[in-house]
Structures are given as structure tokens and as C-alpha cells.
Design an enzyme around this catalytic site. Structure first.
Site, PDB file in Angstrom:
ATOM      1  N   ASP A 271       4.331 -15.733 105.292  1.00 28.36           N
ATOM      2  CA  ASP A 271       5.718 -16.063 104.940  1.00 28.36           C
ATOM      3  C   ASP A 271       6.125 -17.373 105.606  1.00 28.36           C
ATOM      4  O   ASP A 271       5.561 -17.758 106.637  1.00 28.36           O
ATOM      5  CB  ASP A 271       6.668 -14.958 105.433  1.00 28.36           C
ATOM      6  N   MET A 272       7.130 -18.026 105.043  1.00 25.73           N
ATOM      7  CA  MET A 272       7.621 -19.274 105.642  1.00 25.73           C
ATOM      8  C   MET A 272       8.921 -18.986 106.386  1.00 25.73           C
ATOM      9  O   MET A 272       9.870 -18.465 105.809  1.00 25.73           O
ATOM     10  CB  MET A 272       7.851 -20.319 104.548  1.00 25.73           C
TER      11      MET A 272
ATOM     12  N   GLN B   9       9.615 -23.509 100.253  1.00 26.34           N
ATOM     13  CA  GLN B   9      11.058 -23.307 100.050  1.00 26.34           C
ATOM     14  C   GLN B   9      11.653 -24.492  99.287  1.00 26.34           C
ATOM     15  O   GLN B   9      11.539 -25.644  99.725  1.00 26.34           O
ATOM     16  CB  GLN B   9      11.744 -23.178 101.420  1.00 26.34           C
TER      17      GLN B   9
ATOM     18  N   ARG C   4       3.903 -18.704  97.167  1.00 26.06           N
ATOM     19  CA  ARG C   4       5.166 -18.190  96.646  1.00 26.06           C
ATOM     20  C   ARG C   4       6.175 -19.338  96.702  1.00 26.06           C
ATOM     21  O   ARG C   4       6.202 -20.089  97.677  1.00 26.06           O
ATOM     22  CB  ARG C   4       5.656 -17.047  97.536  1.00 26.06           C
TER      23      ARG C   4
ATOM     24  N   LYS D 256      13.778 -20.043  97.210  1.00 25.83           N
ATOM     25  CA  LYS D 256      14.792 -21.071  97.518  1.00 25.83           C
ATOM     26  C   LYS D 256      14.825 -21.366  99.008  1.00 25.83           C
ATOM     27  O   LYS D 256      15.026 -22.502  99.411  1.00 25.83           O
ATOM     28  CB  LYS D 256      16.175 -20.589  97.068  1.00 25.83           C
ATOM     29  N   GLY D 257      14.652 -20.329  99.843  1.00 29.72           N
ATOM     30  CA  GLY D 257      14.746 -20.498 101.301  1.00 29.72           C
ATOM     31  C   GLY D 257      15.964 -19.767 101.827  1.00 29.72           C
ATOM     32  O   GLY D 257      17.040 -19.837 101.233  1.00 29.72           O
TER      33      GLY D 257
ATOM     34  N   THR E 242      12.453 -15.219  92.814  1.00 27.94           N
ATOM     35  CA  THR E 242      13.910 -15.420  92.700  1.00 27.94           C
ATOM     36  C   THR E 242      14.543 -14.253  91.963  1.00 27.94           C
ATOM     37  O   THR E 242      13.910 -13.620  91.117  1.00 27.94           O
ATOM     38  CB  THR E 242      14.250 -16.743  91.972  1.00 27.94           C
ATOM     39  N   HIS E 243      15.829 -13.998  92.312  1.00 26.69           N
ATOM     40  CA  HIS E 243      16.619 -13.011  91.563  1.00 26.69           C
ATOM     41  C   HIS E 243      17.675 -13.712  90.718  1.00 26.69           C
ATOM     42  O   HIS E 243      18.509 -13.073  90.089  1.00 26.69           O
ATOM     43  CB  HIS E 243      17.337 -12.054  92.520  1.00 26.69           C
TER      44      HIS E 243
ATOM     45  N   ARG F  28      19.973  -9.648 112.464  1.00 25.06           N
ATOM     46  CA  ARG F  28      19.627 -11.047 112.709  1.00 25.06           C
ATOM     47  C   ARG F  28      19.703 -11.862 111.414  1.00 25.06           C
ATOM     48  O   ARG F  28      20.203 -12.967 111.364  1.00 25.06           O
ATOM     49  CB  ARG F  28      18.216 -11.128 113.296  1.00 25.06           C
TER      50      ARG F  28
HETATM   51  P1  FDA Z   1      20.372 -16.512  94.803  1.00 25.51           P
HETATM   52  O1  FDA Z   1      20.579 -16.734  96.255  1.00 25.51           O
HETATM   53  O2  FDA Z   1      21.182 -17.325  93.856  1.00 25.51           O
HETATM   54  O3  FDA Z   1      20.564 -14.984  94.499  1.00 25.51           O
HETATM   55  C1  FDA Z   1      20.699 -14.495  93.168  1.00 25.51           C
HETATM   56  C2  FDA Z   1      21.231 -13.060  93.252  1.00 25.51           C
HETATM   57  O4  FDA Z   1      20.205 -12.196  93.794  1.00 25.51           O
HETATM   58  C3  FDA Z   1      22.410 -12.859  94.209  1.00 25.51           C
HETATM   59  O5  FDA Z   1      23.625 -13.118  93.590  1.00 25.51           O
HETATM   60  C4  FDA Z   1      22.257 -11.399  94.602  1.00 25.51           C
HETATM   61  O6  FDA Z   1      22.791 -10.575  93.606  1.00 25.51           O
HETATM   62  C5  FDA Z   1      20.754 -11.193  94.620  1.00 25.51           C
HETATM   63  N1  FDA Z   1      20.156 -11.323  95.974  1.00 25.51           N
HETATM   64  C6  FDA Z   1      19.461 -12.384  96.433  1.00 25.51           C
HETATM   65  N2  FDA Z   1      19.004 -12.150  97.679  1.00 25.51           N
HETATM   66  C7  FDA Z   1      19.427 -10.913  98.041  1.00 25.51           C
HETATM   67  C8  FDA Z   1      19.284 -10.093  99.207  1.00 25.51           C
HETATM   68  N3  FDA Z   1      18.617 -10.496 100.286  1.00 25.51           N
HETATM   69  N4  FDA Z   1      19.861  -8.878  99.188  1.00 25.51           N
HETATM   70  C9  FDA Z   1      20.546  -8.455  98.131  1.00 25.51           C
HETATM   71  N5  FDA Z   1      20.699  -9.165  96.992  1.00 25.51           N
HETATM   72  C10 FDA Z   1      20.156 -10.366  96.945  1.00 25.51           C
HETATM   73  N6  FDA Z   1      12.803 -16.974 102.061  1.00 25.51           N
HETATM   74  C11 FDA Z   1      12.199 -17.729 103.030  1.00 25.51           C
HETATM   75  O7  FDA Z   1      12.826 -18.626 103.585  1.00 25.51           O
HETATM   76  N7  FDA Z   1      10.904 -17.469 103.374  1.00 25.51           N
HETATM   77  C12 FDA Z   1      10.160 -16.503 102.767  1.00 25.51           C
HETATM   78  O8  FDA Z   1       8.982 -16.329 103.106  1.00 25.51           O
HETATM   79  C13 FDA Z   1      10.775 -15.730 101.742  1.00 25.51           C
HETATM   80  N8  FDA Z   1      10.096 -14.755 101.087  1.00 25.51           N
HETATM   81  C14 FDA Z   1      10.660 -14.169  99.973  1.00 25.51           C
HETATM   82  C15 FDA Z   1       9.917 -13.285  99.192  1.00 25.51           C
HETATM   83  C16 FDA Z   1      10.432 -12.777  98.002  1.00 25.51           C
HETATM   84  C17 FDA Z   1       9.582 -11.882  97.152  1.00 25.51           C
HETATM   85  C18 FDA Z   1      11.746 -13.149  97.589  1.00 25.51           C
HETATM   86  C19 FDA Z   1      12.314 -12.652  96.299  1.00 25.51           C
HETATM   87  C20 FDA Z   1      12.505 -13.966  98.395  1.00 25.51           C
HETATM   88  C21 FDA Z   1      11.988 -14.471  99.595  1.00 25.51           C
HETATM   89  N9  FDA Z   1      12.744 -15.299 100.400  1.00 25.51           N
HETATM   90  C22 FDA Z   1      12.115 -16.001 101.416  1.00 25.51           C
HETATM   91  C23 FDA Z   1      14.214 -15.382 100.230  1.00 25.51           C
HETATM   92  C24 FDA Z   1      14.608 -16.519  99.313  1.00 25.51           C
HETATM   93  O9  FDA Z   1      14.355 -17.738  99.946  1.00 25.51           O
HETATM   94  C25 FDA Z   1      16.104 -16.454  98.959  1.00 25.51           C
HETATM   95  O10 FDA Z   1      16.870 -16.589 100.086  1.00 25.51           O
HETATM   96  C26 FDA Z   1      16.537 -15.207  98.250  1.00 25.51           C
HETATM   97  O11 FDA Z   1      15.579 -14.760  97.345  1.00 25.51           O
HETATM   98  C27 FDA Z   1      17.823 -15.473  97.472  1.00 25.51           C
HETATM   99  O12 FDA Z   1      17.610 -16.492  96.548  1.00 25.51           O
HETATM  100  P2  FDA Z   1      17.492 -16.234  94.973  1.00 25.51           P
HETATM  101  O13 FDA Z   1      16.477 -17.151  94.431  1.00 25.51           O
HETATM  102  O14 FDA Z   1      17.283 -14.796  94.693  1.00 25.51           O
HETATM  103  O15 FDA Z   1      18.883 -16.776  94.389  1.00 25.51           O
END
Ligand code: FDA
Length: 301
Positions: free
Chosen positions: A126-127, A155, A176, A179-180, A218-219, A281
Site C-alpha cells: 500500500d502507499m 495516488q 493500484r 486518488k489518495g 475508486t468508488h 487515526r
Molecule cells: P471519492 O472520495 O470521491 O468518494 C466517492 C464516494 O465513495 C464517496 O462519496 C463515498 O460515498 C464513498 N467512499 C469513499 N471512500 C470511503 C470510505 N473510506 N468510507 C466510506 N465511503 C467511502 N489510499 C491511499 O492513499 N493509499 C492506498 O494504498 C489506498 N488503498 C486503497 C485501496 C482500495 C481498494 C481503495 C478503493 C481505496 C484505497 N485508498 C488508498 C483510498 C483512496 O485513495 C481514496 O481516498 C478513497 O477511495 C476515496 O476516493 P474515491 O476514489 O472512492 O472517490
């Protein structure tokens, strides 16, 4: 105003008993032990999703503990094999010793990667925040000299990322793209949400052109619309990417849509006794998550 409200909610959450916090946080973690983890993984596999497993925790300063976590990760590969699960592992470098020393962390990564290789499985690093970006890429490049079953995360909010992916130079590149999650300074990161999405697409396009295997994590459904267009535009093969989501986050039909299109979907499942400290945290680092959780609980779109 929002940030003051965030701080107030965060204070309130910090004062609540652990059991109450679990009502909110429990949706996003697969319990505290290996048995609850295996059950959650089986459940996801039965629904057609692959999984990546993460033991919750980070910033370990004690070698004994970092050794234990390293061994636990190795044991999980064995459990994956024994239970015939479709899952790999994602780990945070600071959980297995990066805060202690780079060399020590590399040794631990190599130990876990060796077991992953034995079981023909995969390890993702992971990053974490930007203090660790260069070291994480260095760990990846070093480890790749010995094992090809290892990848990391990039990211899209970091300005440096597009150059980082262009510099990758080995076979079977697999990362992977997310966004970060950390709170980075505007000197090194993009702050505007639309600009982050534009950069995400730019990096994804560059990665596809270079035949990188990408975990599209991403979600964000608007971003997913753009990703689908990109996949169509370049006619990207199904075995060049997968979609990734966090356990418990509602996806409003998108996961079924991915599966119906024959795309692989992987669910990131965190578990472990450190869920409370980790969740608090995380909320402190990025209080906006509070709003995601509230939004998800009350079902707002
Ligand atoms: P966005 O932030 O726009 O979210 C879209 C929608 O998704 C939100 O409106 C909400 O409904 C839902 N959502 C998103 N995150 C949520 C959460 N935590 N809890 C509840 N609902 C949530 N980051 C990083 O810096 N290093 C890493 O190694 C990883 N690894 C990682 C693995 C996987 C499988 C995922 C999906 C994400 C990560 N992330 C991560 C986190 C990533 O960087 C990011 O912060 C979140 O996914 C939120 O960004 P979205 O792209 O989902 O869009």
C-alpha cells in the site's frame, strides 16, 4: 465551517465507547480475528469478487511487533491456500518496519513475498503518506529483483505520480491507482476534486498505453463513467485491469455492472484488533470520511 463541524464530530466519536464506534466502523472491517476474516472473504468470493486482505495497523516502532505482523501476513497466505480463497494481500510498509529502518522493512517484505511466491500468490505494498512515497517505490524496485509477484499503489492526487509510473522498468508491472487518502500539502498535491479526477484519467491512460496492469480503485461513479469510456476507446483487454473497492462501501449497482461486463472486481478487506486506533487515526487524517460514513448509513446519494 465544515472543518469545525468535522472537529466537533471527531471529538464526540473519540469520547464514545469502543462498542458504539464499532456500530459505525464495523461495516468497513471484517472483525478482529482470522476466523471473521475468512468468513468475510468466503462471502465476497461467493458473490463473485476477488479479495485483498489487510491487517489493520501502521507506524509500528517496535521490532518484535513488526516481526509478529510479518509472520501473520505469511500465515495468511497459508490460510488463503488452505481455504481455497481467491485473495491476495495488501500491507502497509510502516506496519512491518519502515519507521524502524528501510533495510529492515525490505527484509520483511522479501520474507512475505517469498511465501506469496511459494503459494503462487501476489503481494501489494500500500502507499502511505508522501514522506514514504520514494521509499515505497524503492522497496518495490528492490523486491522486484527477487520476486515478480509484487506491486504497489499510486495516488492520483500527487503531482509526481505520472512521472513515477513512467519510470517503472521491469516485467509484469502491476499497480493500484487510487486518488489518495492523506492530507498532503498543495505544493506536491492536487487539491481540486475535478483536477484530481482529470489526473486520474491521465495516469490511467498513460498506464494503459504502457500495458501496465492496473487496479482501478475508486468508488466515484462519475470517475467510473470516464474509466469505462477510456476502456472502450482503447479497447483495453479484460486481463489488463481490475476494479477495486473498499469492503462495505455501497456502490449502487456498479459492482454487479462490472461483473456482468466480465471485469474482475477485488474487495479490500481490512481486519484485526487494531481496528479502533486505526479508524480514529484515519478520521483525524481525513475528517471528510465522517461524511462518507454518515452518507452511507443514511443512504443519501
Ligand atoms: P471519492 O472520495 O470521491 O468518494 C466517492 C464516494 O465513495 C464517496 O462519496 C463515498 O460515498 C464513498 N467512499 C469513499 N471512500 C470511503 C470510505 N473510506 N468510507 C466510506 N465511503 C467511502 N489510499 C491511499 O492513499 N493509499 C492506498 O494504498 C489506498 N488503498 C486503497 C485501496 C482500495 C481498494 C481503495 C478503493 C481505496 C484505497 N485508498 C488508498 C483510498 C483512496 O485513495 C481514496 O481516498 C478513497 O477511495 C476515496 O476516493 P474515491 O476514489 O472512492 O472517490
Amino acid at each position: 465551517m465544515i472543518s469545525l463541524l468535522n472537529q466537533i464530530i471527531l471529538q464526540i466519536i473519540s469520547l464514545l465507547p469502543k462498542k458504539i464506534v464499532y456500530v459505525f466502523a464495523g461495516k468497513y472491517v471484517a472483525g478482529e480475528n482470522i476466523n471473521t476474516l475468512i468468513e468475510a472473504t468466503k462471502e465476497m468470493n461467493n458473490l463473485g469478487y476477488d479479495v485483498t486482505i489487510d491487517i489493520l495497523g501502521e507506524h509500528v516502532k517496535d521490532r518484535k511487533l513488526a516481526n509478529e505482523i510479518t509472520n501473520q501476513y505469511s500465515d495468511i497466505y497459508e490460510r488463503i491456500q488452505l481455504n481455497n480463497l481467491k485473495s491476495n494481500i495488501s500491507l502497509k510498509p510502516s506496519h512491518i518496519g519502515l519507521d524502524i529502518s528501510y533495510d529492515y522493512c525490505l527484509t520483511n517484505i522479501l520474507k512475505v513475498a517469498k511465501i506469496a511466491k511459494k503459494y503462487k500468490n501476489f503481494l501489494r505494498i500500500d502507499m502511505e503518506d508522501s514522506k514514504n512515497t520514494s521509499n515505497t517505490i524503492k522497496l518495490l524496485n528492490e523486491a522486484h529483483k527477487y520476486y515478480d509477484n509484487i506491486g504497489t499503489v499510486f495516488q492520483a492526487y500527487l503531482v509526481r505520480t505520472i512521472n513515477d509510473i513512467k519510470k517503472l522498468n521491469y516485467k509484469n508491472i502491476n499497480y493500484r491507482l487510487c486518488k489518495g487518502i492523506y492530507n498532503e500539502s498543495s505544493e506536491i498535491s492536487i487539491k481540486d476534486k475535478n483536477d484530481i479526477n482529470d489526473n486520474y484519467i491521465k495516469i490511467l491512460e498513460e498506464g494503459f498505453k504502457r500495458n501496465h496492469y492496473i487496479g482501478i480503485a475508486t468508488h466515484d461513479t462519475k470517475l467510473l463513467d470516464r474509466v469505462y469510456k477510456l476502456i472502450k476507446k482503447y479497447n483495453i483487454a479484460k486481463n489488463q485491469f481490475e476494479f477495486q473497492v473498499l469492503y462495505g462501501v455501497p456502490m449502487h449497482g456498479w459492482l454487479e455492472k462490472h461483473l456482468n461486463n466480465g471485469y474482475k472486481v477485488r474487495v479490500y478487506i481490512p481486519f484485526g484488533p487494531d481496528w479502533y486506533e486505526y479508524s480514529i487515526r484515519r478520521l483525524k487524517e481525513n475528517p471528510n470520511i465522517i461524511w462518507y460514513i454518515l452518507k452511507n448509513i443514511f443512504g443519501y446519494k
